[in-house]
Design a protein around this motif. Structure first.
Motif, PDB file in Angstrom:
ATOM      1  N   MET B   1       0.837  -1.124  -0.097  1.00 52.09           N
ATOM      2  CA  MET B   1      -0.136  -0.077  -0.103  1.00 52.09           C
ATOM      3  C   MET B   1       0.873   1.384  -0.091  1.00 52.09           C
ATOM      4  SD  MET B   1      -2.800   1.177   2.776  1.00 52.09           S
ATOM      5  CE  MET B   1      -4.076  -0.342   2.605  1.00 52.09           C
ATOM      6  N   SER B   2       0.607   2.225  -0.879  1.00 52.08           N
ATOM      7  CA  SER B   2       1.304   3.378  -1.024  1.00 52.08           C
ATOM      8  C   SER B   2       1.030   4.420   0.233  1.00 52.08           C
ATOM      9  CB  SER B   2       1.210   4.021  -2.196  1.00 52.08           C
ATOM     10  OG  SER B   2       1.827   3.558  -3.424  1.00 52.08           O
ATOM     11  N   ILE B   3       2.019   5.070   0.724  1.00 53.66           N
ATOM     12  CA  ILE B   3       1.739   6.319   1.679  1.00 53.66           C
ATOM     13  C   ILE B   3       0.931   7.274   1.130  1.00 53.66           C
ATOM     14  CG2 ILE B   3       3.964   7.502   1.222  1.00 53.66           C
ATOM     15  CD1 ILE B   3       4.047   8.031   4.081  1.00 53.66           C
ATOM     16  N   SER B   4       0.084   7.825   1.911  1.00 49.57           N
ATOM     17  CA  SER B   4      -0.958   8.837   1.372  1.00 49.57           C
ATOM     18  C   SER B   4      -1.104   9.978   2.522  1.00 49.57           C
ATOM     19  CB  SER B   4      -2.164   8.094   1.055  1.00 49.57           C
ATOM     20  OG  SER B   4      -2.973   7.768   2.316  1.00 49.57           O
ATOM     21  N   MET B   5      -1.703  11.035   2.161  1.00 49.59           N
ATOM     22  CA  MET B   5      -2.104  11.980   3.079  1.00 49.59           C
ATOM     23  C   MET B   5      -3.028  11.595   4.053  1.00 49.59           C
ATOM     24  SD  MET B   5      -0.207  14.805   2.575  1.00 49.59           S
ATOM     25  CE  MET B   5      -1.110  16.154   3.501  1.00 49.59           C
ATOM     26  N   LEU B   7      -3.238   8.229   5.203  1.00 41.88           N
ATOM     27  CA  LEU B   7      -2.627   7.180   6.169  1.00 41.88           C
ATOM     28  C   LEU B   7      -1.446   7.910   7.201  1.00 41.88           C
ATOM     29  CD1 LEU B   7      -1.860   4.396   3.399  1.00 41.88           C
ATOM     30  CD2 LEU B   7      -3.360   4.514   5.453  1.00 41.88           C
ATOM     31  N   ALA B   8      -0.990   8.990   6.550  1.00 42.20           N
ATOM     32  CA  ALA B   8       0.349   9.809   7.347  1.00 42.20           C
ATOM     33  C   ALA B   8      -0.272  10.687   8.245  1.00 42.20           C
ATOM     34  CB  ALA B   8       1.105  10.686   6.221  1.00 42.20           C
ATOM     35  N   GLN B  11      -3.991   8.197  11.107  1.00 48.47           N
ATOM     36  CA  GLN B  11      -3.631   6.955  12.059  1.00 48.47           C
ATOM     37  C   GLN B  11      -2.799   7.105  12.746  1.00 48.47           C
ATOM     38  OE1 GLN B  11      -5.294   4.288  11.703  1.00 48.47           O
ATOM     39  NE2 GLN B  11      -4.187   2.926  12.841  1.00 48.47           N
ATOM     40  N   PRO B  12      -1.645   8.034  12.563  1.00 45.83           N
ATOM     41  CA  PRO B  12      -0.555   8.116  13.643  1.00 45.83           C
ATOM     42  C   PRO B  12      -1.303   8.985  14.663  1.00 45.83           C
ATOM     43  CG  PRO B  12       0.401   8.833  11.398  1.00 45.83           C
ATOM     44  CD  PRO B  12      -1.283   8.373  11.170  1.00 45.83           C
ATOM     45  N   GLU B 112      -2.276  17.271  -0.779  1.00 42.10           N
ATOM     46  CA  GLU B 112      -0.702  17.708  -0.794  1.00 42.10           C
ATOM     47  C   GLU B 112      -0.734  19.178  -0.906  1.00 42.10           C
ATOM     48  OE1 GLU B 112      -1.768  14.915  -1.797  1.00 42.10           O
ATOM     49  OE2 GLU B 112      -0.154  13.265  -1.426  1.00 42.10           O
ATOM     50  N   MET B 130       1.021  19.426   2.516  1.00 47.44           N
ATOM     51  CA  MET B 130       1.812  18.375   2.793  1.00 47.44           C
ATOM     52  C   MET B 130       2.792  19.036   3.833  1.00 47.44           C
ATOM     53  SD  MET B 130       4.190  15.681   0.771  1.00 47.44           S
ATOM     54  CE  MET B 130       4.700  16.877  -0.424  1.00 47.44           C
ATOM     55  N   PRO B 131       3.318  20.037   3.500  1.00 45.70           N
ATOM     56  CA  PRO B 131       4.195  20.695   4.720  1.00 45.70           C
ATOM     57  C   PRO B 131       3.397  21.099   6.096  1.00 45.70           C
ATOM     58  CG  PRO B 131       4.178  22.227   2.837  1.00 45.70           C
ATOM     59  CD  PRO B 131       3.513  20.805   2.451  1.00 45.70           C
ATOM     60  N   LEU B 133       1.041  19.342   7.329  1.00 51.73           N
ATOM     61  CA  LEU B 133       1.103  18.041   7.989  1.00 51.73           C
ATOM     62  C   LEU B 133       2.195  17.782   8.670  1.00 51.73           C
ATOM     63  CD1 LEU B 133      -0.403  15.542   8.779  1.00 51.73           C
ATOM     64  CD2 LEU B 133       0.113  14.460   6.663  1.00 51.73           C
ATOM     65  N   LEU B 134       3.337  17.721   7.703  1.00 54.19           N
ATOM     66  CA  LEU B 134       4.711  16.899   8.045  1.00 54.19           C
ATOM     67  C   LEU B 134       5.521  17.890   9.020  1.00 54.19           C
ATOM     68  CD1 LEU B 134       5.771  15.067   4.732  1.00 54.19           C
ATOM     69  CD2 LEU B 134       4.390  14.243   6.982  1.00 54.19           C
TER      70      LEU B 134
END
Lengths: 169, 169
Positions: B1-5, B7-8, B11-12, B112, B130-131, B133-134
């Motif tokens: 399964m590919s990482i996605s916004m 899943l990132a 879930q965590p 993203e 994306m930035p 989130l991360l």
């Protein structure tokens, strides 16, 4: 640009270690200005059976180099864990950040299902790459970076959350 | 399964809030066993001008509901910030976890490059998804979860890093 294992791993890790580096430099300046023996901060802890600042920085960098290396299928380099000064801890961060910057997307991307095994005291953990990154490595890195921050803040170093967060991207 | 916004993000975040919930329950049991007024822990802090445990839990949940809602293009629900007991903080975590579980991949994936704006004191921050989130939301959530852990650990609650990490996925 789509999120990828590369973008979700190296970049946030480099960012938080870079911010931790600046936090340690503030701690060094604080100790110097107040004539505090710098080893006091290096050995400071939040509770007698918690690890001191030096170990927090060591484990944060271990997880940083470990996670990106393992996702790339490489053995992480071993460090000596012999830092006894803030300057040596800064050098360890620099070494780790320089290593992380050598990784290229093609080494990390597609590692979602890669089997990752790591030995921890008393057992071996096995993960797939994506849960390893999102549910183990990143929370682990942040745990030690924030604990380092908390130890210094508790010891009166003038820090704020923006020192931890860094400038908005 | 590919990482996605998706899943990132969700879930965590659910995972770390669930672990924080268990940590607060241990703190409540600790206070009860030692006949410590539970408000002592709710109001504990690591330094006089740092926020207390209650605010750490409030801000962690604010960032959790805020980030996933904003990535989905929704306004995050407002909470009252009126918790004064560990049980009320646990209830706030439960409410937040339940909200996070309602999100579906199609609401978050592809975010993203979505423009995210949020008001912080004195200014408005603008990010791409994306930035945001991360480099903003996740480090922010971990900051407050780890600080909550550190406050309780510093106050003698018997916790270890595995309480923060949770069981391996």
């Amino acid at each position: 640009m789509s999120i990828s294992m590369y973008l979700a791993s190296g970049q946030p890790t480099i960012r938080t270690l870079t911010n931790l580096r600046a936090i340690l430099e503030k701690a060094a300046a604080h100790a110097e200005a107040r004539e505090i023996d710098p080893s006091v901060l290096v050995n400071a802890r939040l509770y007698p059976d918690m690890l001191p600042l030096s170990a927090q920085v060591q484990i944060a960098t271990d997880n940083a180099k470990g996670s990106v290396s393992r996702l790339a299928g490489l053995e992480p380099p071993k460090y000596e864990d012999n830092e006894t000064t803030l300057a040596e801890l800064v050098a360890r961060l620099d070494k780790t950040i320089a290593l992380l910057k050598t990784f290229r997307p093609e080494q990390i991307d597609g590692s979602e299902d890669k089997t990752i095994t790591l030995k921890v005291p008393n057992r071996t953990l096995t993960f797939k790459g994506m849960p390893y990154l999102l549910e183990y490595a990143l929370p682990n890195i942040y745990f030690h970076v924030v604990t380092a921050y908390a130890i210094l803040r508790h010891n009166g170093v003038e820090l704020g959350k923006m020192d931890y967060m860094g400038k908005p991207a």
